[in-house]
Design a protein around this motif. Structure first.
Motif, mmCIF file in Angstrom:
data_model
loop_
_atom_site.group_PDB
_atom_site.id
_atom_site.type_symbol
_atom_site.label_atom_id
_atom_site.label_comp_id
_atom_site.label_asym_id
_atom_site.label_seq_id
_atom_site.Cartn_x
_atom_site.Cartn_y
_atom_site.Cartn_z
ATOM 1 N N ASP A 17 -98.090 -33.626 73.246
ATOM 2 C CA ASP A 17 -97.429 -32.581 73.829
ATOM 3 C C ASP A 17 -97.522 -32.650 75.339
ATOM 4 O OD1 ASP A 17 -96.918 -31.449 71.368
ATOM 5 O OD2 ASP A 17 -98.569 -29.967 71.635
ATOM 6 N N SER A 18 -98.137 -33.222 75.820
ATOM 7 C CA SER A 18 -98.149 -33.807 77.415
ATOM 8 C C SER A 18 -96.831 -34.477 78.130
ATOM 9 C CB SER A 18 -99.739 -34.514 77.742
ATOM 10 O OG SER A 18 -99.634 -35.438 77.185
ATOM 11 N N VAL A 19 -96.334 -34.936 76.870
ATOM 12 C CA VAL A 19 -95.059 -35.451 77.446
ATOM 13 C C VAL A 19 -93.782 -34.628 77.576
ATOM 14 C CG1 VAL A 19 -93.536 -37.272 76.914
ATOM 15 C CG2 VAL A 19 -95.820 -38.040 76.819
ATOM 16 N N PRO A 56 -88.351 -40.269 88.874
ATOM 17 C CA PRO A 56 -88.425 -39.511 87.671
ATOM 18 C C PRO A 56 -89.663 -38.175 87.887
ATOM 19 C CG PRO A 56 -89.789 -41.475 87.586
ATOM 20 C CD PRO A 56 -88.815 -41.653 88.837
ATOM 21 N N ALA A 57 -89.371 -37.242 87.024
ATOM 22 C CA ALA A 57 -90.371 -36.056 87.113
ATOM 23 C C ALA A 57 -91.723 -36.353 86.768
ATOM 24 C CB ALA A 57 -89.787 -34.682 86.446
ATOM 25 N N GLN A 58 -91.546 -37.249 85.516
ATOM 26 C CA GLN A 58 -92.753 -37.646 85.051
ATOM 27 C C GLN A 58 -92.570 -39.016 84.354
ATOM 28 O OE1 GLN A 58 -93.658 -36.215 80.890
ATOM 29 N NE2 GLN A 58 -95.926 -35.780 81.443
ATOM 30 N N TYR A 59 -93.663 -39.966 84.347
ATOM 31 C CA TYR A 59 -93.874 -41.333 84.087
ATOM 32 C C TYR A 59 -94.930 -41.306 83.028
ATOM 33 C CZ TYR A 59 -94.175 -46.437 83.779
ATOM 34 O OH TYR A 59 -94.442 -47.702 83.376
ATOM 35 N N VAL A 60 -94.296 -41.918 81.682
ATOM 36 C CA VAL A 60 -95.207 -42.238 80.524
ATOM 37 C C VAL A 60 -95.241 -43.518 80.543
ATOM 38 C CG1 VAL A 60 -95.982 -41.421 78.215
ATOM 39 C CG2 VAL A 60 -94.675 -39.729 79.736
ATOM 40 N N ALA A 86 -75.995 -43.244 86.194
ATOM 41 C CA ALA A 86 -75.561 -43.012 84.750
ATOM 42 C C ALA A 86 -77.031 -41.921 84.031
ATOM 43 C CB ALA A 86 -75.549 -44.171 84.131
ATOM 44 N N CYS A 87 -78.132 -42.509 84.672
ATOM 45 C CA CYS A 87 -79.378 -41.933 84.223
ATOM 46 C C CYS A 87 -79.583 -40.571 84.753
ATOM 47 C CB CYS A 87 -80.668 -43.011 84.515
ATOM 48 S SG CYS A 87 -80.373 -44.345 83.724
ATOM 49 N N GLY A 88 -79.152 -40.217 85.902
ATOM 50 C CA GLY A 88 -79.595 -38.966 86.543
ATOM 51 C C GLY A 88 -81.027 -39.162 87.228
ATOM 52 N N THR A 89 -81.103 -38.141 88.262
ATOM 53 C CA THR A 89 -82.988 -38.150 88.570
ATOM 54 C C THR A 89 -83.479 -37.055 87.779
ATOM 55 O OG1 THR A 89 -82.156 -36.836 90.385
ATOM 56 C CG2 THR A 89 -82.301 -39.187 90.867
ATOM 57 N N GLY A 90 -84.805 -37.170 88.235
ATOM 58 C CA GLY A 90 -85.868 -36.199 87.660
ATOM 59 C C GLY A 90 -85.942 -36.184 86.180
ATOM 60 N N ALA A 91 -85.971 -37.074 85.532
ATOM 61 C CA ALA A 91 -86.088 -37.410 84.139
ATOM 62 C C ALA A 91 -87.630 -37.721 83.810
ATOM 63 C CB ALA A 91 -85.288 -38.392 83.460
ATOM 64 N N THR A 92 -87.911 -37.535 82.492
ATOM 65 C CA THR A 92 -89.198 -37.898 81.792
ATOM 66 C C THR A 92 -89.181 -39.267 81.500
ATOM 67 O OG1 THR A 92 -89.518 -35.547 80.954
ATOM 68 C CG2 THR A 92 -90.825 -37.435 80.122
ATOM 69 N N LEU A 93 -89.421 -40.199 82.299
ATOM 70 C CA LEU A 93 -89.128 -41.566 82.059
ATOM 71 C C LEU A 93 -90.415 -42.317 81.118
ATOM 72 C CD1 LEU A 93 -87.720 -44.178 82.883
ATOM 73 C CD2 LEU A 93 -88.955 -44.485 84.844
ATOM 74 N N ILE A 94 -89.913 -42.620 79.958
ATOM 75 C CA ILE A 94 -90.837 -42.999 78.828
ATOM 76 C C ILE A 94 -90.775 -44.661 78.529
ATOM 77 C CG2 ILE A 94 -91.966 -42.615 76.541
ATOM 78 C CD1 ILE A 94 -90.388 -39.987 76.507
ATOM 79 N N ASP A 95 -91.905 -45.173 79.162
ATOM 80 C CA ASP A 95 -91.812 -46.710 79.438
ATOM 81 C C ASP A 95 -92.230 -47.288 78.245
ATOM 82 O OD1 ASP A 95 -91.517 -49.166 80.377
ATOM 83 O OD2 ASP A 95 -92.638 -48.987 81.977
ATOM 84 N N LEU A 96 -91.484 -47.963 77.204
ATOM 85 C CA LEU A 96 -91.958 -48.608 75.818
ATOM 86 C C LEU A 96 -92.406 -49.940 76.186
ATOM 87 C CD1 LEU A 96 -89.519 -47.160 73.578
ATOM 88 C CD2 LEU A 96 -91.853 -45.920 74.020
ATOM 89 N N GLY A 97 -93.795 -50.326 75.870
ATOM 90 C CA GLY A 97 -94.204 -51.534 76.391
ATOM 91 C C GLY A 97 -94.296 -51.819 77.714
ATOM 92 N N ALA A 98 -94.979 -50.991 78.366
ATOM 93 C CA ALA A 98 -94.900 -50.923 80.069
ATOM 94 C C ALA A 98 -95.577 -51.998 80.527
ATOM 95 C CB ALA A 98 -95.532 -49.433 80.274
#
Ligand code: AVI
Length: 320
Positions: free
Chosen positions: A149-151, A105-109, A78-90
């Motif tokens: 912008d880095s995200v 994920p392509a990027q993990y924030v 459902a999510c797909g791969t290669g996303a920009t994963l933004i973890d809120l309250g990591a």
């Protein structure tokens, strides 16, 4: 003893930003005193919350992890791969890290109000997953969501597990989710964990455990406030109170004064009567249909829902 300035605490105290100081003062001086739950998470509070997640009484972490384990492949589809994963309250980043092999994920924030804690967790994670571009952001995302912008702007997948949405009132939750939906961009999505209403006895025990870890977590907020505000709360004069209010569909956490006392801070203070409470947290429990309704009212399309039949909890993938 009620007026309050945004004056910094005396030397030796930590320095909170003026807006945080003002927010704390306003809450402490209100007729029904309150401290926002975001102040529960200083370095020790984050560690105590980690310990809560290990408690037999605290079912949400285990239940959610079980859903990710059982339905991980479907969730990843459902999510797909290669996303920009933004973890809120990591926090310790463990929940997102467990999904890395599936989500790739392509990027993990990793975003967290407790900057030091999340920074350390990310440093360890970089060694395990050197190919994922990672960054830690120390941000209070509860009031505004301004990502640098880095995200990456493409394929943003906001990850908001653990039913942290329950710590907002429903109108606050709608406003927060609406901000998230806007922050997603056109091809973004949200993967969220939401705790569902259940038996009062289960909820009462989950928020007032036998070892007293949740009590320590709640009481620790006073030490954090002392550092931020320069106040003189004495933790030994307060006790932890937590209960499920079925009519309001929420667990309430409070600190109750054991005796009459005066608490002072630079520029202000307050007298507390014995038995008077400071409200420190709400944890709303939704019915599944209401959780989906909340997402839809915020502009999301709730595409998929996964639950645990033994312990009501929902993991939802919602498209922006
Ligand atoms: C972070 N949040 C979702 C937790 C909850 O269940 O509301 C915080 C917590 N408070 C007491 N125990 C855990």
């Amino acid at each position: 003893l009620t007026s309050c300035t945004t004056e910094k605490p005396a030397a030796g105290g930590a320095h909170a930003g003026a807006h945080l100081t003002a927010e704390l003062c306003a809450g402490l001086e209100a007729r029904h005193a309150a401290i926002s739950p975001k102040f529960l998470y200083d370095a020790l509070g984050s560690k105590l919350f980690e310990a809560i997640c290990e408690l037999p009484e605290y079912y949400p972490t285990r239940t959610e992890a079980g859903i990710f384990e059982r339905h991980g492949h479907e969730i990843a589809r459902a999510c797909g791969t290669g996303a920009t994963l933004i973890d809120l309250g990591a926090g310790n980043c463990a929940k997102a890290a467990a999904l890395f092999p599936l989500l790739r994920p392509a990027q993990y924030v990793a975003v967290d109000i407790s900057t030091g804690f999340v920074g350390e967790a990310l440093a360890r994670l970089r060694l395990r997953f050197p190919r994922i571009d990672m960054q830690a952001l120390g941000l209070d995302f509860s009031s505004a969501l301004e990502l640098p912008d880095s995200v990456h702007a493409e394929r943003r997948l906001f990850f908001y597990p653990g039913s942290s949405i329950g710590n907002f009132t429903p109108p606050e939750a709608r406003a927060f989710l609406t901000r998230l939906r806007k922050g997603c961009g056109p091809d973004g999505a949200l993967l969220i964990g939401i705790d569902l209403a259940k038996d009062k006895a289960i909820l009462d025990a989950a928020y007032d455990d036998a070892l007293g870890v949740t009590a320590a977590f709640n009481l620790n907020v006073l030490r954090h406030v002392n550092r931020l505000l320069g106040s003189d709360f004495d933790v030994r004069h307060w006790r932890h109170v937590a209960f499920y209010d079925e009519a309001a569909s929420r667990v309430e956490m409070h600190l109750e004064a054991n005796s009459a006392q005066t608490v002072r801070w630079p520029g202000g203070g307050r007298d507390f009567a014995a038995g008077e409470r400071i409200h420190t947290e709400n944890s709303y429990k939704y019915r599944q249909a209401d959780a989906i309704g909340l997402l839809e009212q915020s502009g999301f399309e709730a595409t998929r829902v996964w639950t645990d039949p033994r312990c009501p909890f929902a993991v939802i993938h919602a498209q922006a």
